[in-house]
Each structure stands twice: as structure tokens, then as C-alpha cells.
Design an enzyme around this catalytic site. Structure first.
Site, PDB file in Angstrom:
ATOM      1  CD  GLU A  45       1.888  -5.525   5.767  1.00 56.23           C
ATOM      2  OE1 GLU A  45       2.708  -6.433   6.051  1.00 56.23           O
ATOM      3  OE2 GLU A  45       1.130  -5.590   4.783  1.00 56.23           O
ATOM      4  CB  ALA A  64      -0.876  -0.024   1.243  1.00 51.67           C
ATOM      5  N   GLY A 102       0.765  -5.026   0.991  1.00 50.39           N
ATOM      6  CA  GLY A 102      -0.454  -5.098   0.168  1.00 50.39           C
ATOM      7  C   GLY A 102      -0.224  -5.783  -1.171  1.00 50.39           C
ATOM      8  CD  GLU A 148      -2.048  -7.569   3.110  1.00 46.79           C
ATOM      9  OE1 GLU A 148      -1.735  -6.431   2.708  1.00 46.79           O
ATOM     10  OE2 GLU A 148      -2.582  -7.759   4.214  1.00 46.79           O
TER      11      GLU A 148
HETATM   12  N1  DAK Z   1       4.604   3.094  -0.866  1.00 47.65           N
HETATM   13  C1  DAK Z   1       4.961   4.253  -1.491  1.00 47.65           C
HETATM   14  N2  DAK Z   1       6.071   4.383  -2.224  1.00 47.65           N
HETATM   15  C2  DAK Z   1       6.871   3.301  -2.361  1.00 47.65           C
HETATM   16  C3  DAK Z   1       6.541   2.059  -1.753  1.00 47.65           C
HETATM   17  C4  DAK Z   1       5.334   1.973  -0.988  1.00 47.65           C
HETATM   18  N3  DAK Z   1       4.918   0.839  -0.399  1.00 47.65           N
HETATM   19  N4  DAK Z   1       7.530   1.163  -2.053  1.00 47.65           N
HETATM   20  C5  DAK Z   1       8.428   1.849  -2.820  1.00 47.65           C
HETATM   21  N5  DAK Z   1       8.036   3.113  -3.002  1.00 47.65           N
HETATM   22  C6  DAK Z   1       8.711   4.175  -3.766  1.00 47.65           C
HETATM   23  C7  DAK Z   1       9.957   4.676  -3.018  1.00 47.65           C
HETATM   24  O1  DAK Z   1       9.590   5.630  -2.046  1.00 47.65           O
HETATM   25  C8  DAK Z   1      10.766   5.296  -4.155  1.00 47.65           C
HETATM   26  O2  DAK Z   1      10.205   6.548  -4.487  1.00 47.65           O
HETATM   27  P1  DAK Z   1      11.175   7.814  -4.848  1.00 47.65           P
HETATM   28  O3  DAK Z   1      12.046   8.007  -3.666  1.00 47.65           O
HETATM   29  O4  DAK Z   1      11.935   7.374  -6.071  1.00 47.65           O
HETATM   30  O5  DAK Z   1      10.209   8.940  -5.104  1.00 47.65           O
HETATM   31  C9  DAK Z   1      10.465   4.345  -5.312  1.00 47.65           C
HETATM   32  O6  DAK Z   1       9.264   3.656  -4.973  1.00 47.65           O
HETATM   33  C10 DAK Z   1      11.574   3.328  -5.524  1.00 47.65           C
HETATM   34  O7  DAK Z   1      11.763   2.659  -4.287  1.00 47.65           O
HETATM   35  P2  DAK Z   1      13.257   2.473  -3.666  1.00 47.65           P
HETATM   36  O8  DAK Z   1      14.173   3.569  -4.082  1.00 47.65           O
HETATM   37  O9  DAK Z   1      13.073   2.219  -2.208  1.00 47.65           O
HETATM   38  O10 DAK Z   1      13.695   1.119  -4.418  1.00 47.65           O
HETATM   39  P3  DAK Z   1      14.707   0.007  -3.898  1.00 47.65           P
HETATM   40  O11 DAK Z   1      14.894  -0.915  -5.046  1.00 47.65           O
HETATM   41  O12 DAK Z   1      15.908   0.624  -3.246  1.00 47.65           O
HETATM   42  O13 DAK Z   1      13.913  -0.751  -2.724  1.00 47.65           O
HETATM   43  C11 DAK Z   1      11.955  -1.902  -1.770  1.00 47.65           C
HETATM   44  C12 DAK Z   1      12.775  -1.517  -3.050  1.00 47.65           C
HETATM   45  C13 DAK Z   1      10.666  -2.572  -2.236  1.00 47.65           C
HETATM   46  C14 DAK Z   1      12.769  -2.867  -0.923  1.00 47.65           C
HETATM   47  C15 DAK Z   1      11.669  -0.591  -0.962  1.00 47.65           C
HETATM   48  O14 DAK Z   1      11.110   0.375  -1.859  1.00 47.65           O
HETATM   49  C16 DAK Z   1      10.697  -0.825   0.142  1.00 47.65           C
HETATM   50  O15 DAK Z   1      11.082  -1.335   1.204  1.00 47.65           O
HETATM   51  N6  DAK Z   1       9.442  -0.401  -0.047  1.00 47.65           N
HETATM   52  C17 DAK Z   1       8.420  -0.490   0.967  1.00 47.65           C
HETATM   53  C18 DAK Z   1       7.942  -1.918   1.099  1.00 47.65           C
HETATM   54  C19 DAK Z   1       6.916  -2.055   2.192  1.00 47.65           C
HETATM   55  O16 DAK Z   1       7.184  -1.800   3.383  1.00 47.65           O
HETATM   56  N7  DAK Z   1       5.708  -2.458   1.810  1.00 47.65           N
HETATM   57  C20 DAK Z   1       4.633  -2.595   2.723  1.00 47.65           C
HETATM   58  C21 DAK Z   1       3.849  -1.316   2.719  1.00 47.65           C
HETATM   59  S1  DAK Z   1       2.656  -1.320   4.022  1.00 47.65           S
HETATM   60  C22 DAK Z   1      -4.539  -1.679   6.032  1.00 47.65           C
HETATM   61  C23 DAK Z   1      -4.557  -1.902   4.693  1.00 47.65           C
HETATM   62  C24 DAK Z   1      -3.398  -2.135   4.020  1.00 47.65           C
HETATM   63  C25 DAK Z   1      -2.191  -2.145   4.655  1.00 47.65           C
HETATM   64  C26 DAK Z   1      -2.176  -1.912   6.000  1.00 47.65           C
HETATM   65  C27 DAK Z   1      -3.345  -1.683   6.687  1.00 47.65           C
HETATM   66  N8  DAK Z   1      -5.773  -1.497   6.712  1.00 47.65           N
HETATM   67  C28 DAK Z   1      -6.999  -2.072   6.186  1.00 47.65           C
HETATM   68  C29 DAK Z   1      -5.801  -0.969   8.009  1.00 47.65           C
HETATM   69  C30 DAK Z   1      -1.006  -2.387   3.886  1.00 47.65           C
HETATM   70  C31 DAK Z   1       0.184  -1.960   4.258  1.00 47.65           C
HETATM   71  C32 DAK Z   1       1.351  -2.072   3.398  1.00 47.65           C
HETATM   72  O17 DAK Z   1       1.346  -2.625   2.327  1.00 47.65           O
END
Ligand code: DAK
Length: 259
Positions: A133, A65, A110, A113
Site C-alpha cells: 500500500e 482491494a 487487502g 489482510e
Molecule cells: N485492483 C484492481 N485490479 C487489479 C488488482 C487490484 N488490486 N490487482 C490486479 N488487478 C487486475 C489488473 O489491473 C489486470 O487487469 P486487466 O489489465 O487485465 O484489465 C488483471 O488484474 C491482471 O493483473 P496483471 O496483468 O497486473 O497481472 P500480473 O501477473 O502481471 O501481475 C500483480 C500480478 C499481483 C503483481 C499485479 O497485478 C499487481 O501488482 N497488482 C496490484 C497489487 C496491489 O498493489 N495490491 C494492493 C492493493 S491496495 C483501506 C482499506 C483497504 C485498503 C486500503 C485502505 N481503508 C480502510 C482506508 C487496501 C488497499 C489495497 O489492497
């Protein structure tokens, strides 16, 4: 609807849906979720589409997400965002057509998921899976605690969710999270090949198989077998059942009509 964050194409009886925000690694913001919601409705109503392939543009399937959008949400907006995502994922899971996730890269949070709301997951050997998360101070919110536990078992789901570990597609295959791992260059062809194979079978029968498995998995075995008997009986009201069995007896190719 004109889509900005997804690409929607039809190829014969297949729908190919690509999440298209590569600069943000296809992170799901509310605009993308609304477009997904819309395209699932369009596919549900399109009698020419028998099977769906869902994939991502660039190096990610979906990196989760959208954290930038979620970061400053107030509780009510957070609730609305979560409800939108849950509605879309459930709609995809209950769509009366099989959905194959062609997981081309990161499938995190997400994104993992979303892949689990699909019927079948084929992964590139470059894909990575995980539920990070807890490291962001939240729980999985789009069904991760439930679908992951059902797919890989309670112990392994707890390990992945508590640690937030990111695993390779080979490990995902070993634990039963994905069906198949292939080279990145052939991923889409592999997914379309499987989709076309499914599309050759009777679409109504396939739809009822999906309903029987999905609903039956939530029931006790006796109720589930009763439900299976009901959908089995229903098949005998279709032209395709007559065609499938007649073609077999007449030793000729069958021609299903989705009726
Ligand atoms: N959200 C927004 N932007 C994201 C993103 C994300 N999840 N993942 C990557 N990006 C963006 C980065 O910010 C970066 O943007 P710029 O800085 O270039 O503007 C661009 O994508 C490239 O990412 P990186 O530079 O970080 O690329 P790398 O290859 O170095 O790293 C990575 C890739 C996938 C390891 C890293 O980007 C990363 O760790 N991303 C976050 C992964 C993550 O934590 N995903 C889980 C998100 S939380 C709910 C409903 C849903 C949810 C929760 C609750 N409720 C019903 C209550 C869901 C939650 C989630 O999914």
C-alpha cells in the site's frame, strides 16, 4: 442471495468459499465485499457448517482491494469503502467457526489482510504475500498494520509494510505468517483435510477455543486466564462434553451433536 463474485459450496460440515473475479486477480471491490458479508452471515446461521475454507479462483488468492474502484473515491466514499471492508474482515475474524485460508496465489494488500483475518493460513508454494500500500500512497486499511504486527512481530511487520516487499510462501512460513506450505495441486485437499479434522471435534468447544484465543490475545494474562476458566466452565453445560468424556471412559467412538 445469488453471488456473482464468489462461489459458495457446502461439503458435509464444511463451507468452501471461493473469491471469483479471476480476471481482476480477485481484487476486492465493494460488490465482492457485500457478497462476502452476506455469505459470512449465512454461514454463521447454518448449524451444519462447522469449519470454513476460503480460497481464490485462478492464479490469485486476492490481489488487494480493487484499485480501479478506489482510485477516484472522494473522502466520504473512501471512508465508506474502508468501513465496509473492516466490518466484513472483523465479522470473519469473530465468526464462531474456524476459517482456514487456502492461499493459492497472490495475497497482496487487502488479500494478505483477508488471509490474516482467518484463523489458519495454508499456502501453495506459488503464493506471494505482501502489503504494497505505501507504494500506492496509502496505508494498509483492512487491519494490516495491526494483524501483521501481531502475527510476525513489530519489526518484521514494519519491514514488510514500509518496503512493500512481496515475499514467497517459504519466507511467509519462516516468519510465522503462514502455518504450512504445500504443492499447489494438493492445497485445497490439504485445507479440507485440516478442516475435516477440526470438524470431528466438538463444534461448541472449538468455537469457545477460538473466542478464548482471540479475546485473550487482547487482554492481560490474568484477565485472559479468567476468561479461559469461564469458557471452560461453559463447556460443562453442553451435551458434547458429556458425550466426549463418556465415550472416552467407555472406550468407544464419540458422536458429537453440536449441542
Ligand atoms: N485492483 C484492481 N485490479 C487489479 C488488482 C487490484 N488490486 N490487482 C490486479 N488487478 C487486475 C489488473 O489491473 C489486470 O487487469 P486487466 O489489465 O487485465 O484489465 C488483471 O488484474 C491482471 O493483473 P496483471 O496483468 O497486473 O497481472 P500480473 O501477473 O502481471 O501481475 C500483480 C500480478 C499481483 C503483481 C499485479 O497485478 C499487481 O501488482 N497488482 C496490484 C497489487 C496491489 O498493489 N495490491 C494492493 C492493493 S491496495 C483501506 C482499506 C483497504 C485498503 C486500503 C485502505 N481503508 C480502510 C482506508 C487496501 C488497499 C489495497 O489492497
Amino acid at each position: 442471495m445469488n453471488y456473482s463474485n464468489i462461489i459458495f459450496e457446502k461439503e458435509g460440515n464444511l463451507a468452501i468459499v471461493k473469491i471469483n473475479r479471476p480476471k481482476a486477480l480477485n481484487a476486492l471491490n465493494s460488490d465482492t465485499l457485500k457478497e462476502l458479508d452476506n455469505v459470512i452471515d449465512a454461514i454463521a446461521q447454518d448449524d451444519e457448517v462447522y469449519v470454513v475454507v476460503l480460497t481464490g479462483e485462478g492464479k490469485a488468492f486476492v490481489a488487494g482491494a480493487d484499485i480501479s474502484e478506489m482510485k477516484d473515491l472522494n473522502p466520504m466514499d473512501g471512508r465508506n469503502f474502508g468501513m465496509l471492508g473492516n466490518k466484513v474482515f472483523r465479522k470473519l475474524e469473530n465468526l464462531g467457526k474456524p476459517v482456514i485460508a487456502a492461499v493459492n496465489g497472490f495475497a497482496l494488500g487487502g488479500g494478505c489482510e483477508l488471509s490474516m483475518a482467518c484463523d489458519i493460513r495454508i499456502a501453495s508454494n506459488k503464493a506471494k504475500f505482501g502489503q504494497p500500500e505505501a507504494g500506492l500512497g496509502i496505508t494498509p486499511g483492512f487491519g494490516g498494520t495491526q494483524r501483521l504486527a501481531r502475527l510476525v512481530g513489530e519489526g518484521m511487520a514494519k519491514q514488510l509494510i514500509y518496503t512493500g516487499d512481496i515475499i514467497t510462501s517459504e519466507e511467509a512460513l519462516r516468519i510465522g505468517l503462514v502455518n504450512k506450505v504445500v504443492e499447489p495441486e494438493v492445497l485445497l485437499d490439504e485445507a479440507k483435510g485440516m478442516a475435516n479434522k477440526i470438524a470431528k471435534n466438538a463444534p461448541i468447544a472449538v468455537k469457545l477455543c477460538k473466542a478464548a484465543i482471540n479475546k485473550g490475545m487482547q487482554m492481560d494474562i490474568d484477565s485472559a486466564l479468567m476468561y479461559e476458566a469461564e469458557v471452560f466452565g461453559l463447556c460443562f453445560s453442553t451435551e458434547d462434553q458429556k458425550e466426549g468424556m463418556t465415550a472416552f471412559v467407555e472406550k468407544r467412538e464419540k458422536e458429537f451433536k453440536n449441542r
